[in-house]
Design a protein around this motif. Structure first.
Motif, PDB file in Angstrom:
ATOM      1  N   VAL A 111       3.005   5.458   0.203  1.00  0.00           N
ATOM      2  CA  VAL A 111       2.013   6.525   0.203  1.00  0.00           C
ATOM      3  C   VAL A 111       0.744   5.980  -0.438  1.00  0.00           C
ATOM      4  O   VAL A 111       0.800   5.450  -1.555  1.00  0.00           O
ATOM      5  CB  VAL A 111       2.519   7.760  -0.578  1.00  0.00           C
ATOM      6  N   ALA A 115      -0.186   6.205  -4.215  1.00  0.00           N
ATOM      7  CA  ALA A 115       1.048   6.485  -4.957  1.00  0.00           C
ATOM      8  C   ALA A 115       1.959   5.265  -4.942  1.00  0.00           C
ATOM      9  O   ALA A 115       2.815   5.099  -5.803  1.00  0.00           O
ATOM     10  CB  ALA A 115       1.773   7.680  -4.352  1.00  0.00           C
ATOM     11  N   ILE A 120       6.089  12.137  -5.563  1.00  0.00           N
ATOM     12  CA  ILE A 120       4.726  11.854  -5.069  1.00  0.00           C
ATOM     13  C   ILE A 120       3.689  12.591  -5.904  1.00  0.00           C
ATOM     14  O   ILE A 120       2.620  12.043  -6.229  1.00  0.00           O
ATOM     15  CB  ILE A 120       4.620  12.250  -3.578  1.00  0.00           C
ATOM     16  N   LYS A 165       3.006  10.746  -9.083  1.00  0.00           N
ATOM     17  CA  LYS A 165       2.230   9.524  -8.845  1.00  0.00           C
ATOM     18  C   LYS A 165       0.750   9.813  -8.630  1.00  0.00           C
ATOM     19  O   LYS A 165      -0.125   9.042  -9.039  1.00  0.00           O
ATOM     20  CB  LYS A 165       2.795   8.785  -7.622  1.00  0.00           C
TER      21      LYS A 165
END
Length: 379
Positions: free
Chosen positions: A126, A129, A146, A149
């Motif tokens: 991602v 992230a 996520i 992050k």
């Protein structure tokens, strides 16, 4: 006096012809009862000949036991949203900024990553992230990862995660089903019966269908009828399971004075002698001896010992089971005695049949001789 002598000579010739034909052997479907009994161990033969009764029926009533081991039965249903390597996830990130969002363009507060593939190690990437472990998590668990992050890089990010069924949690379904293929394990298809329904169900009669499931190095199989009848046998599936639906391969051979002589597949889980005879059209009413119905089988030593009341036999034993359908309980015994895979069901001819064949052969031979004699006289 001459006429009497001629008649006597013809009678003697007829007797000699009958004797000669009987001794040389006329066509027939197999051995008669006397010849079968001559092969008994009691007469220095190599087969044990046993009359069927209720005790013998109980000792020989062996039906293949199919089922799944504890590894299959104890596996719990997979979480429908558990992410696996090979799956695809869809991510949406809402950012609480207007001018300079982290993931989108200026003024774009919502960023969507519609197809993010989970790699073989179970990770996804991602932006901002980094590499995150997705496999084994639920969408909610991955959402929290996520969010943590991204939280230090954009104010109050709002993340949604959706699992899209992919190649990660799949099973293969093959054999005699409506549609063979590879199917994902989803919420509606987490158990064996549900997956079979997804694949179009069985393409053969449930009474002869066997379902085999292979998981890792272990295989279990079950009758489809039992699976439908007993919900506790409806095991939970796991990624990589291989499901095969196949026809029961058991069969017996029918020979002798039956409606047909053939190798006959089983049509049910268990098959009695009377059902086996019925499958081939019953006894041939013009030929069969109902006192001479035999089942030939190689019997395992433990069953042979139980049948014979012994304990010294080792290895497979040749057994010949005798059914007399003319006895008061004969039909019941035939109804209860189970035929097994590889058996030979043989029905002897009635004694008068061989005599009829002999007479027919004699009269045919005499007729032919008379015709030849007439031709010779006319010359």
């Amino acid at each position: 006096m001459k006429i009497t002598a001629n008649k006597g000579a013809k009678g003697l010739a007829l007797v000699l012809m009958v004797t000669a034909l009987a001794s040389c052997g006329l066509p027939r479907s197999g051995p008669n009862k006397k010849e079968i009994f001559a092969g008994s161990v009691l007469k220095q033969g190599d087969a044990f000949i046993v009359t069927v009764n209720s005790r013998v029926t109980r000792a020989t009533s062996v039906v293949p036991a199919l089922g799944f081991g504890s590894d299959f039965r104890n596996a719990s249903v997979m979480g429908s949203d558990t992410i696996s390597p090979g799956d695809t996830v869809a991510l949406t990130v809402f950012e609480n900024v207007k001018d300079d969002p982290l993931l989108g363009n200026t003024g774009q507060r919502v960023s969507a990553l519609e197809e993010v593939q989970v790699d073989g190690a179970g990770y996804i990437f991602v932006p901002y992230a980094g590499r995150i472990k997705a496999a084994g998590n639920t969408p909610e668990g991955l959402r929290r990862l996520i969010t943590r992050k991204l939280d230090s890089q954009t104010p109050d990010p709002q993340v949604t995660v959706q699992r899209v069924a992919g190649n990660g949690a799949t099973v293969s379904v093959s054999g005699m089903v409506g549609g063979q293929g590879v199917y994902p394990i989803e919420r509606p298809t987490r158990t064996l019966t549900a997956m079979l329904a997804q694949a179009g169900g069985s393409a053969i009669e449930p009474s002869v269908a066997i379902v085999r499931v292979t998981r890792g190095g272990k295989t279990g199989q079950i009758w489809l009828e039992d699976l439908y009848a007993n919900p506790s046998l409806d095991i939970a599936l796991r990624a990589g399971d291989r499901i095969v639906v196949e026809r029961d391969t058991r069969a017996f051979v029918a020979m002798g004075a039956t409606g047909s002589q053939n190798r006959v597949p089983f049509e049910t889980q268990s098959l009695s002698a009377i059902e086996a005879i019925a499958q081939v059209g019953g006894l041939n009413t013009s030929l069969a001896d109902p006192t001479g119905v035999f089942v030939f089988r190689n019997e395992p030593a433990e069953i042979a010992n139980a049948v014979l009341g012994r304990s010294d036999l080792t290895g497979d034993q040749r057994m010949v089971y005798v059914l007399d359908l003319t006895q008061p309980t004969g039909m019941f015994e035939a109804r209860d005695f189970l035929v097994r895979d590889g058996d030979t069901v043989y029905v002897t001819e009635a004694p008068f049949v061989q005599w009829q064949k002999t007479i027919s052969a004699v009269t045919g031979t005499a007729g032919a001789a008379s015709s030849l004699s007439s031709v010779g006289s006319s010359d």
